[in-house]
Scaffold this active site. Structure first.
Site, mmCIF file in Angstrom:
data_model
loop_
_atom_site.group_PDB
_atom_site.id
_atom_site.type_symbol
_atom_site.label_atom_id
_atom_site.label_comp_id
_atom_site.label_asym_id
_atom_site.label_seq_id
_atom_site.Cartn_x
_atom_site.Cartn_y
_atom_site.Cartn_z
ATOM 1 N N TYR A 1 53.985 -11.873 75.982
ATOM 2 C CA TYR A 1 53.460 -12.161 77.322
ATOM 3 C C TYR A 1 52.356 -13.209 77.261
ATOM 4 C CZ TYR A 1 55.795 -7.963 79.046
ATOM 5 O OH TYR A 1 56.740 -7.038 79.411
ATOM 6 N N SER B 1 63.623 -7.462 81.522
ATOM 7 C CA SER B 1 64.528 -8.542 81.099
ATOM 8 C C SER B 1 65.820 -8.518 81.902
ATOM 9 C CB SER B 1 64.859 -8.420 79.612
ATOM 10 O OG SER B 1 63.736 -8.717 78.851
ATOM 11 N N ASP C 1 65.330 -2.695 78.261
ATOM 12 C CA ASP C 1 64.320 -3.556 78.859
ATOM 13 C C ASP C 1 64.687 -3.952 80.292
ATOM 14 O OD1 ASP C 1 62.485 -5.531 79.506
ATOM 15 O OD2 ASP C 1 62.346 -6.242 77.447
ATOM 16 N N GLN D 1 65.139 -3.354 73.305
ATOM 17 C CA GLN D 1 65.794 -4.415 74.092
ATOM 18 C C GLN D 1 66.876 -3.896 75.037
ATOM 19 O OE1 GLN D 1 67.005 -7.573 71.463
ATOM 20 N NE2 GLN D 1 65.009 -8.554 71.556
ATOM 21 N N ARG E 1 57.829 -4.621 73.862
ATOM 22 C CA ARG E 1 58.854 -5.659 73.627
ATOM 23 C C ARG E 1 59.178 -5.716 72.147
ATOM 24 N NH1 ARG E 1 58.790 -9.731 78.525
ATOM 25 N NH2 ARG E 1 60.390 -8.461 79.463
HETATM 26 P P1 NAD Z 1 56.826 -12.919 82.272
HETATM 27 O O1 NAD Z 1 57.767 -12.570 83.369
HETATM 28 O O2 NAD Z 1 55.648 -12.048 82.046
HETATM 29 O O3 NAD Z 1 56.300 -14.412 82.513
HETATM 30 C C1 NAD Z 1 57.167 -15.473 82.778
HETATM 31 C C2 NAD Z 1 56.713 -16.717 82.047
HETATM 32 O O4 NAD Z 1 55.552 -17.269 82.668
HETATM 33 C C3 NAD Z 1 56.333 -16.496 80.586
HETATM 34 O O5 NAD Z 1 57.161 -17.273 79.748
HETATM 35 C C4 NAD Z 1 54.877 -16.919 80.527
HETATM 36 O O6 NAD Z 1 54.528 -17.524 79.288
HETATM 37 C C5 NAD Z 1 54.812 -17.916 81.667
HETATM 38 N N1 NAD Z 1 53.449 -18.259 82.129
HETATM 39 C C6 NAD Z 1 52.388 -17.432 82.352
HETATM 40 N N2 NAD Z 1 51.308 -18.138 82.748
HETATM 41 C C7 NAD Z 1 51.699 -19.449 82.817
HETATM 42 C C8 NAD Z 1 51.044 -20.659 83.179
HETATM 43 N N3 NAD Z 1 49.759 -20.692 83.549
HETATM 44 N N4 NAD Z 1 51.757 -21.819 83.121
HETATM 45 C C9 NAD Z 1 53.053 -21.811 82.724
HETATM 46 N N5 NAD Z 1 53.731 -20.700 82.388
HETATM 47 C C10 NAD Z 1 53.063 -19.537 82.425
HETATM 48 O O7 NAD Z 1 57.608 -13.059 80.894
HETATM 49 P P2 NAD Z 1 59.036 -12.492 80.486
HETATM 50 O O8 NAD Z 1 60.088 -13.299 81.103
HETATM 51 O O9 NAD Z 1 59.075 -11.033 80.781
HETATM 52 O O10 NAD Z 1 59.104 -12.688 78.906
HETATM 53 C C11 NAD Z 1 58.114 -13.238 78.108
HETATM 54 C C12 NAD Z 1 58.643 -13.393 76.675
HETATM 55 O O11 NAD Z 1 58.957 -12.149 76.076
HETATM 56 C C13 NAD Z 1 59.883 -14.231 76.558
HETATM 57 O O12 NAD Z 1 59.698 -15.182 75.532
HETATM 58 C C14 NAD Z 1 60.950 -13.284 76.171
HETATM 59 O O13 NAD Z 1 61.969 -13.879 75.414
HETATM 60 C C15 NAD Z 1 60.181 -12.266 75.391
HETATM 61 N N6 NAD Z 1 60.896 -10.964 75.372
HETATM 62 C C16 NAD Z 1 61.014 -10.293 74.193
HETATM 63 C C17 NAD Z 1 61.695 -9.063 74.170
HETATM 64 C C18 NAD Z 1 61.875 -8.312 72.890
HETATM 65 O O14 NAD Z 1 61.689 -8.831 71.822
HETATM 66 N N7 NAD Z 1 62.238 -7.054 72.998
HETATM 67 C C19 NAD Z 1 62.190 -8.520 75.326
HETATM 68 C C20 NAD Z 1 62.021 -9.233 76.512
HETATM 69 C C21 NAD Z 1 61.358 -10.455 76.522
#
Ligand code: NAD
Length: 385
Positions: free
Chosen positions: A241, A141, A138, A135, A130
């Site tokens: 994550y 995403s 991804d 991006q 990430r």
């Molecule tokens: P994910 O699908 O792995 O998880 C979904 C959400 O569940 C996450 O926000 C996680 O914190 C939450 N979660 C896990 N356990 C939990 C609990 N016990 N209680 C409540 N919530 C809980 O995550 P995702 O959607 O793939 O993305 C995670 C982060 O990565 C986001 O902030 C996103 O913006 C970031 N991201 C960054 C990039 C980049 O910089 N290239 C790309 C994609 C995503």
């Protein structure tokens, strides 16, 4: 193996029709085929009907420069572009030494071993780091974004009332109250979509950095306080994550969520921890205390579910009249856009190794993005670092 792909400048790039049940997406569209075939160096072969469920016809693919072929023509290519891991039936049709790009599930040891046995060099796009540069590739995403949107549409459809507040001559209708648990990519889109429909929204996540994003979308943050430095540190997660939280925090969260859930009409859960079972956020007794007619959509159901009692690929109604939606592969229900975005992700990933203008292909083995996604290499499973 060195940089050059089999030492051959010209490749056959295959795009098979996905055969897993319910899989409507396709790994290339007319837009991406045009670029892949544009140099004239490589032959792009698309299986007949591969794009139909994503509204891309064989004629569209042909106009973009592809040849329409059979499953064997595409699976037996030098470079195979897939959405999902090949099935048992597809595996033997892959050519030894071929490259395969797709959602190969980097945590599925059995599947990867089968792929390695087939002699394929495989890239699992879920394992992309990430980082900013990745991006545009991804897939998690792009597809989670769609899942978050569709989860709200399904919830609204299953809900027996209006979502927005309405003032009519026959009386006032209250806005639906929506709770979103897990606010990553899917959760943020769920909030944004529910907002557009006029819902009143609350949301929560383990990662504290999410609070500002939730509030900027007009939702109320449900806070689960940390009681120790250890809890606070684990909650920061790694690489964007989440990590599993200690039992004491999970118990505190369950109590707070139980109270909020009773007030809600729609709950959307999206909480995931890579490579682990999904955290249980809603207990059966919480579901039992919710209002009749409420709808819970559990996007984590394939990883064991965030909601106790949600069932894989089912919409069930509990004895107290709460609907539990356990449908999977929501992106496939928005197939045209899901394929368009996925195909662009694949093309952007390929562009690390392929110059689309000149057609020159040099597998970018040293690129950290390519390295991170490499799950099988010439007959062997690559150990995860
Ligand atoms: P994910 O699908 O792995 O998880 C979904 C959400 O569940 C996450 O926000 C996680 O914190 C939450 N979660 C896990 N356990 C939990 C609990 N016990 N209680 C409540 N919530 C809980 O995550 P995702 O959607 O793939 O993305 C995670 C982060 O990565 C986001 O902030 C996103 O913006 C970031 N991201 C960054 C990039 C980049 O910089 N290239 C790309 C994609 C995503």
């Amino acid at each position: 193996m060195g940089g050059y792909f089999l030492g051959i400048p010209a490749m056959r790039i295959g795009v098979p029709r996905e055969t897993r049940p319910g899989e409507t997406r396709v790994a290339a569209t007319a837009e991406t085929v045009k670029k892949l075939a544009g140099s004239g160096k490589h032959e792009v072969v698309v299986e007949s009907g591969a794009g139909l469920r994503s509204a891309v016809t064989d004629a569209d693919f042909q106009a973009a420069g592809a040849r329409i072929g059979t499953a064997q023509d595409t699976l037996g290519a030098d470079l195979v572009l897939k959405v999902r891991m090949p099935t048992e039936g597809e595996m033997p049709q892959l050519k030894r030494g071929a490259l395969l790009i797709g959602l190969l599930n980097p945590f599925d040891a059995t599947g990867l071993q089968a792929l390695a046995n087939a002699g394929v060099t495989g890239f699992a796009l879920e394992a992309l780091p990430r980082i900013t540069r990745a991006q545009s590739m991804d897939v998690l995403s792009s597809q989670a974004n769609i899942a978050g949107y569709k989860a709200v549409i399904i919830a609204a459809d299953e809900y027996g009332k209006f979502v927005p507040m309405l003032m009519t001559a026959a009386g006032t209708v209250k806005a639906a109250r929506v709770l979103v648990l897990g606010v990553g990519v899917a959760g943020l889109q769920a909030i944004a979509t529910a907002k557009r429909l006029g819902a009143v929204i609350e949301a929560s996540d383990v990662r504290p950095s999410v609070k500002d994003q939730v509030e900027s979308l007009g939702a109320k943050w449900v806070d689960v306080p940390y009681e120790t430095d250890e809890e606070k540190q684990i909650a920061e997660g790694v690489g964007g994550y989440a990590r599993p939280m200690p039992p004491a925090w999970m118990q505190r969260q369950a109590g707070i969520i139980a109270e909020r859930a009773k007030q809600m009409d729609i709950v959307i859960t999206t909480a995931l921890i890579p490579g682990r079972p999904a955290p249980k956020l809603i207990k059966a007794e919480t579901v039992a205390a919710m209002k009749a007619g409420s709808v819970l959509v559990d996007l984590a159901v394939e990883q064991g579910g965030n909601v106790e009692g949600s069932q894989l690929d089912k919409i069930a109604t509990t004895p107290n009249g709460v609907k539990l939606v356990g449908l999977t592969n929501l992106p496939a229900m928005v197939a045209t856009d899901a394929s368009a975005l996925y195909a662009r992700n694949v093309l952007n990933f390929l562009a690390l190794s392929l110059n689309v203008k000149s057609g020159e292909f040099t597998l970018a083995r040293d690129d950290e993005i390519v390295k991170a996604t490499l799950v099988c290499d010439n007959g062997a499973v690559v150990p995860r670092g």
